[in-house]
Write a protein that holds these residues in place. Sequence first.
Motif, PDB file in Angstrom:
ATOM      1  N   TRP A 187      15.347   1.682  20.253  1.00  0.00           N
ATOM      2  CA  TRP A 187      15.450   0.220  20.187  1.00  0.00           C
ATOM      3  C   TRP A 187      14.055  -0.355  19.980  1.00  0.00           C
ATOM      4  O   TRP A 187      13.113  -0.019  20.695  1.00  0.00           O
ATOM      5  CB  TRP A 187      16.036  -0.330  21.489  1.00  0.00           C
ATOM      6  CG  TRP A 187      16.055  -1.842  21.547  1.00  0.00           C
ATOM      7  CD1 TRP A 187      17.021  -2.668  21.102  1.00  0.00           C
ATOM      8  CD2 TRP A 187      15.020  -2.688  22.091  1.00  0.00           C
ATOM      9  NE1 TRP A 187      16.673  -3.976  21.318  1.00  0.00           N
ATOM     10  CE2 TRP A 187      15.442  -4.023  21.925  1.00  0.00           C
ATOM     11  CE3 TRP A 187      13.785  -2.437  22.683  1.00  0.00           C
ATOM     12  CZ2 TRP A 187      14.673  -5.100  22.345  1.00  0.00           C
ATOM     13  CZ3 TRP A 187      13.005  -3.520  23.094  1.00  0.00           C
ATOM     14  CH2 TRP A 187      13.462  -4.826  22.936  1.00  0.00           C
ATOM     15  N   ILE A 188      13.901  -1.203  18.952  1.00  0.00           N
ATOM     16  CA  ILE A 188      12.626  -1.868  18.669  1.00  0.00           C
ATOM     17  C   ILE A 188      12.870  -3.372  18.671  1.00  0.00           C
ATOM     18  O   ILE A 188      13.809  -3.856  18.015  1.00  0.00           O
ATOM     19  CB  ILE A 188      12.044  -1.416  17.320  1.00  0.00           C
ATOM     20  CG1 ILE A 188      11.762   0.096  17.350  1.00  0.00           C
ATOM     21  CG2 ILE A 188      10.760  -2.172  16.990  1.00  0.00           C
ATOM     22  CD1 ILE A 188      11.313   0.677  16.026  1.00  0.00           C
ATOM     23  N   HIS A 189      12.052  -4.110  19.393  1.00  0.00           N
ATOM     24  CA  HIS A 189      12.193  -5.561  19.505  1.00  0.00           C
ATOM     25  C   HIS A 189      12.209  -6.190  18.113  1.00  0.00           C
ATOM     26  O   HIS A 189      11.440  -5.800  17.225  1.00  0.00           O
ATOM     27  CB  HIS A 189      11.029  -6.120  20.324  1.00  0.00           C
ATOM     28  CG  HIS A 189      11.246  -7.523  20.794  1.00  0.00           C
ATOM     29  ND1 HIS A 189      11.205  -8.618  19.944  1.00  0.00           N
ATOM     30  CD2 HIS A 189      11.526  -8.025  22.033  1.00  0.00           C
ATOM     31  CE1 HIS A 189      11.426  -9.718  20.638  1.00  0.00           C
ATOM     32  NE2 HIS A 189      11.632  -9.384  21.907  1.00  0.00           N
ATOM     33  N   LYS A 190      13.081  -7.162  17.920  1.00  0.00           N
ATOM     34  CA  LYS A 190      13.274  -7.763  16.592  1.00  0.00           C
ATOM     35  C   LYS A 190      12.011  -8.442  16.057  1.00  0.00           C
ATOM     36  O   LYS A 190      11.849  -8.602  14.841  1.00  0.00           O
ATOM     37  CB  LYS A 190      14.435  -8.766  16.625  1.00  0.00           C
ATOM     38  CG  LYS A 190      14.243  -9.938  17.569  1.00  0.00           C
ATOM     39  CD  LYS A 190      15.451 -10.861  17.566  1.00  0.00           C
ATOM     40  CE  LYS A 190      15.304 -12.007  18.563  1.00  0.00           C
ATOM     41  NZ  LYS A 190      14.146 -12.870  18.290  1.00  0.00           N
ATOM     42  N   ASP A 191      11.094  -8.864  16.943  1.00  0.00           N
ATOM     43  CA  ASP A 191       9.873  -9.536  16.502  1.00  0.00           C
ATOM     44  C   ASP A 191       8.716  -8.567  16.243  1.00  0.00           C
ATOM     45  O   ASP A 191       7.612  -8.999  15.895  1.00  0.00           O
ATOM     46  CB  ASP A 191       9.425 -10.567  17.551  1.00  0.00           C
ATOM     47  CG  ASP A 191      10.428 -11.709  17.690  1.00  0.00           C
ATOM     48  OD1 ASP A 191      11.114 -12.006  16.688  1.00  0.00           O
ATOM     49  OD2 ASP A 191      10.522 -12.293  18.784  1.00  0.00           O
ATOM     50  N   VAL A 192       8.962  -7.274  16.446  1.00  0.00           N
ATOM     51  CA  VAL A 192       7.900  -6.276  16.288  1.00  0.00           C
ATOM     52  C   VAL A 192       7.954  -5.673  14.878  1.00  0.00           C
ATOM     53  O   VAL A 192       9.012  -5.254  14.411  1.00  0.00           O
ATOM     54  CB  VAL A 192       8.026  -5.159  17.347  1.00  0.00           C
ATOM     55  CG1 VAL A 192       7.080  -3.994  17.025  1.00  0.00           C
ATOM     56  CG2 VAL A 192       7.709  -5.710  18.731  1.00  0.00           C
ATOM     57  N   THR A 193       6.805  -5.653  14.221  1.00  0.00           N
ATOM     58  CA  THR A 193       6.668  -4.986  12.923  1.00  0.00           C
ATOM     59  C   THR A 193       6.013  -3.625  13.144  1.00  0.00           C
ATOM     60  O   THR A 193       4.971  -3.532  13.784  1.00  0.00           O
ATOM     61  CB  THR A 193       5.781  -5.816  11.967  1.00  0.00           C
ATOM     62  OG1 THR A 193       6.343  -7.107  11.816  1.00  0.00           O
ATOM     63  CG2 THR A 193       5.676  -5.153  10.604  1.00  0.00           C
ATOM     64  N   VAL A 194       6.625  -2.563  12.616  1.00  0.00           N
ATOM     65  CA  VAL A 194       6.086  -1.209  12.746  1.00  0.00           C
ATOM     66  C   VAL A 194       5.343  -0.855  11.459  1.00  0.00           C
ATOM     67  O   VAL A 194       5.902  -0.937  10.363  1.00  0.00           O
ATOM     68  CB  VAL A 194       7.200  -0.181  13.015  1.00  0.00           C
ATOM     69  CG1 VAL A 194       6.609   1.223  13.131  1.00  0.00           C
ATOM     70  CG2 VAL A 194       7.964  -0.532  14.292  1.00  0.00           C
ATOM     71  N   VAL A 195       4.069  -0.493  11.596  1.00  0.00           N
ATOM     72  CA  VAL A 195       3.237  -0.105  10.454  1.00  0.00           C
ATOM     73  C   VAL A 195       2.739   1.316  10.708  1.00  0.00           C
ATOM     74  O   VAL A 195       2.249   1.612  11.801  1.00  0.00           O
ATOM     75  CB  VAL A 195       2.035  -1.058  10.293  1.00  0.00           C
ATOM     76  CG1 VAL A 195       1.154  -0.615   9.132  1.00  0.00           C
ATOM     77  CG2 VAL A 195       2.506  -2.490  10.079  1.00  0.00           C
ATOM     78  N   MET A 196       2.851   2.193   9.703  1.00  0.00           N
ATOM     79  CA  MET A 196       2.505   3.604   9.927  1.00  0.00           C
ATOM     80  C   MET A 196       1.502   4.121   8.912  1.00  0.00           C
ATOM     81  O   MET A 196       1.624   3.871   7.713  1.00  0.00           O
ATOM     82  CB  MET A 196       3.757   4.474   9.877  1.00  0.00           C
ATOM     83  CG  MET A 196       3.459   5.948  10.170  1.00  0.00           C
ATOM     84  SD  MET A 196       4.960   6.942  10.333  1.00  0.00           S
ATOM     85  CE  MET A 196       4.265   8.563  10.655  1.00  0.00           C
ATOM     86  N   LEU A 197       0.486   4.835   9.418  1.00  0.00           N
ATOM     87  CA  LEU A 197      -0.432   5.607   8.587  1.00  0.00           C
ATOM     88  C   LEU A 197       0.021   7.057   8.649  1.00  0.00           C
ATOM     89  O   LEU A 197      -0.087   7.705   9.683  1.00  0.00           O
ATOM     90  CB  LEU A 197      -1.871   5.492   9.103  1.00  0.00           C
ATOM     91  CG  LEU A 197      -2.887   6.413   8.422  1.00  0.00           C
ATOM     92  CD1 LEU A 197      -3.156   5.963   6.996  1.00  0.00           C
ATOM     93  CD2 LEU A 197      -4.191   6.472   9.210  1.00  0.00           C
ATOM     94  N   GLU A 198       0.543   7.571   7.520  1.00  0.00           N
ATOM     95  CA  GLU A 198       1.008   8.953   7.464  1.00  0.00           C
ATOM     96  C   GLU A 198      -0.081   9.855   6.892  1.00  0.00           C
ATOM     97  O   GLU A 198      -1.052   9.388   6.283  1.00  0.00           O
ATOM     98  CB  GLU A 198       2.263   9.052   6.596  1.00  0.00           C
ATOM     99  CG  GLU A 198       3.467   8.311   7.173  1.00  0.00           C
ATOM    100  CD  GLU A 198       4.738   8.625   6.407  1.00  0.00           C
ATOM    101  OE1 GLU A 198       5.236   9.758   6.542  1.00  0.00           O
ATOM    102  OE2 GLU A 198       5.225   7.748   5.683  1.00  0.00           O
ATOM    103  N   GLN A 199       0.089  11.180   7.064  1.00  0.00           N
ATOM    104  CA  GLN A 199      -0.878  12.125   6.508  1.00  0.00           C
ATOM    105  C   GLN A 199      -0.762  12.178   4.989  1.00  0.00           C
ATOM    106  O   GLN A 199      -1.736  12.430   4.294  1.00  0.00           O
ATOM    107  CB  GLN A 199      -0.665  13.513   7.117  1.00  0.00           C
ATOM    108  CG  GLN A 199      -1.015  13.559   8.597  1.00  0.00           C
ATOM    109  CD  GLN A 199      -1.315  14.965   9.079  1.00  0.00           C
ATOM    110  OE1 GLN A 199      -2.011  15.726   8.428  1.00  0.00           O
ATOM    111  NE2 GLN A 199      -0.794  15.308  10.236  1.00  0.00           N
ATOM    112  N   GLN A 200       0.433  11.935   4.449  1.00  0.00           N
ATOM    113  CA  GLN A 200       0.622  11.845   3.000  1.00  0.00           C
ATOM    114  C   GLN A 200       0.715  10.374   2.626  1.00  0.00           C
ATOM    115  O   GLN A 200       1.559   9.648   3.142  1.00  0.00           O
ATOM    116  CB  GLN A 200       1.903  12.585   2.577  1.00  0.00           C
ATOM    117  CG  GLN A 200       1.937  14.053   2.973  1.00  0.00           C
ATOM    118  CD  GLN A 200       0.811  14.850   2.357  1.00  0.00           C
ATOM    119  OE1 GLN A 200       0.425  14.623   1.216  1.00  0.00           O
ATOM    120  NE2 GLN A 200       0.263  15.795   3.122  1.00  0.00           N
TER     121      GLN A 200
END
Length: 635
Positions: free
Chosen positions: A61-74
């Motif tokens: 579950w992720i809060h609706k106001d939260v933006t998830v940003v990811m730095l991947e290895q590729q």
Amino acid sequence: MHYVSVEGLTKSFGTKPLFKDISFHIEEGDKIALVALNGTGKSTLLRILCGKDAPDSGKVWIHKDVTVVMLEQQSGFDMAKSVIENIFSHDNPVLNAIKEYELLTEESHGEPDLDKLTTSIAKMDELNAWHFDAKVKQILGKLNIHNLDQPVGSLSGGQQKRVALAKVLIEIGFEHKHVLLIMDEPTNHLDVSMIEWLENYLDQERVTLLLVTHDRYFLDSVCNEIMELDQEQLFIYKGDYENYLEKKAAREESEKASVDKARNLYRKELEWMRKQPKARTTKSKARQDNFYEVKEKASQRVADQQLELNVKMTRLGGKILELKKVYKSYGDLKILKGMDYTFKRGERVGIVGKNGVGKSTFLNMLLGTEQPDSGKINVGETIVFGNYSQSGLVVKEDMRVIEFVKNIAENFPLADGTKVSAAQFLELFLFPAEKQYTYISKLSGGEKRRLHLLSILFRNPNFLVLDEPTNDLDLPTLSILESFLQDFQGCVIIVSHDRYFMDKLVDHLLVFEGDGEIRDFPGNYTQYREWQKEEDKKKVTTPKKEPVPEPTVTATLPPPDNKGRKMSFKEKRELELLEKEIEQLETEKKTIEAALSSGELSFDKMEPMTHRIGEIIQLLDDKGMRWLELSEMSA
């Protein structure tokens, strides 16, 4: 604010479970490091959190106001597009305006079209985008990203990694207030000054962070919580890296005692099971069920991640390795300028310097794969090199892990005359029996790096050359490698940006300062950085002595490089904006100081104001230095 809840998460890779029924929570402001062996599910867990993979069972579950940003290895870049097109791929009016302005004012394009530039500046003014443009410039400058119009495909792997990091930092700087930043090995391919800047940047931005890193100083500086995936379970430790090590050791000691107890009980229960007749009572049936639980507990393997090998190293002769008046250049880039050096028996040397000053070229010359322009490199007859390069593992055809190692040798000799088999050596480097029959193509990137390292050590060299050995290795493997190298009697050369690793292992440093200059520094990496910072302070605080002209000299001295150089339109515009921004920051600083000294604020209001005034002071310092630099040009 509650950001993320994970309940009963399970994920398998084929028939192998990665993690089973794990649960945790992330709150706003948490900075969490995720630690585990390569191949046990770290990257998979991160991908599940950002919606790029799905669990077998459990809930995220992720809060609706939260933006998830990811730095991947590729990175996932479009290789045909330019650096700036990939960085500003997020469709947004402000980002689009900055992208257009930066492309127009890119110095490599010459003088910009004035009509287009006027329109672009008006759009920047309308969207109030100048402050964010300054932040973009800071990020790109600190990560040494220039020539924004070149295709990403023309960059090296390390340069692409830095562009990916810049893209993520720009995105979180622009996104709305609540951002969960997920980073997978963010310090790979960064030099120390970049890593130190990133530590400070993440602290100032006050982001909520979940990261995987092998850099223990970075982890210690940035994170306040450590989560460890171990044997399909998740363990959570509040506090720093030292606290994690203490609590983990206590947990493993407790587990070992628990397993020993279960094994004793298992022996008794096994004896009872064998004596029982086929027809069992309800009571004996319950005891039988309990037996299988005890058996599972007793079968647990408590991993001992300490490597204690008394290695029978290939004998070192009197002559090791000697450089005499060695010169090396690539065009205008000078790497060595008449270097003299003689390696001693058992010497441990760290090689440091900025990216692109020739560290890898220097190693290649020692190994004989590149030749100097002039001078001699004499290698002793008894020297057996072990070269751990950044090129990685090379396998002609896919084979199982155990076959690959046995093709090198069946056994590894010890000093007492005994031998360790290939399978036992693999166990010591955290490849359990079931993993040894996995095809190499099925290993994770980190596991391949670990196998590559193991294969070099298994050849029993007496002179190790390790080029960025810590990249993509997990912390348990690093601990094993450090233990091995501390007991290693031969010579070791290490090129690494991992300060913790270098501090633990090297006796002194060869510092590549550029233009062919090599400094022999008598100390470890941290001591060198402290010395370097002191030297930088002296340069700032010590006034430059003005040269006194001779009476007979009538010609005037040439102006400094900056002074007298014609300013570009972009620099003139930047100077104008800096004056306005500095004035606005000074006004804001005075307002906050007055509010804080009034004594009427509640704690909830004081805390963000205190943090903001720290940011303002830093911004004033940075902008003030840039203003001085531009003012000199305009004088």
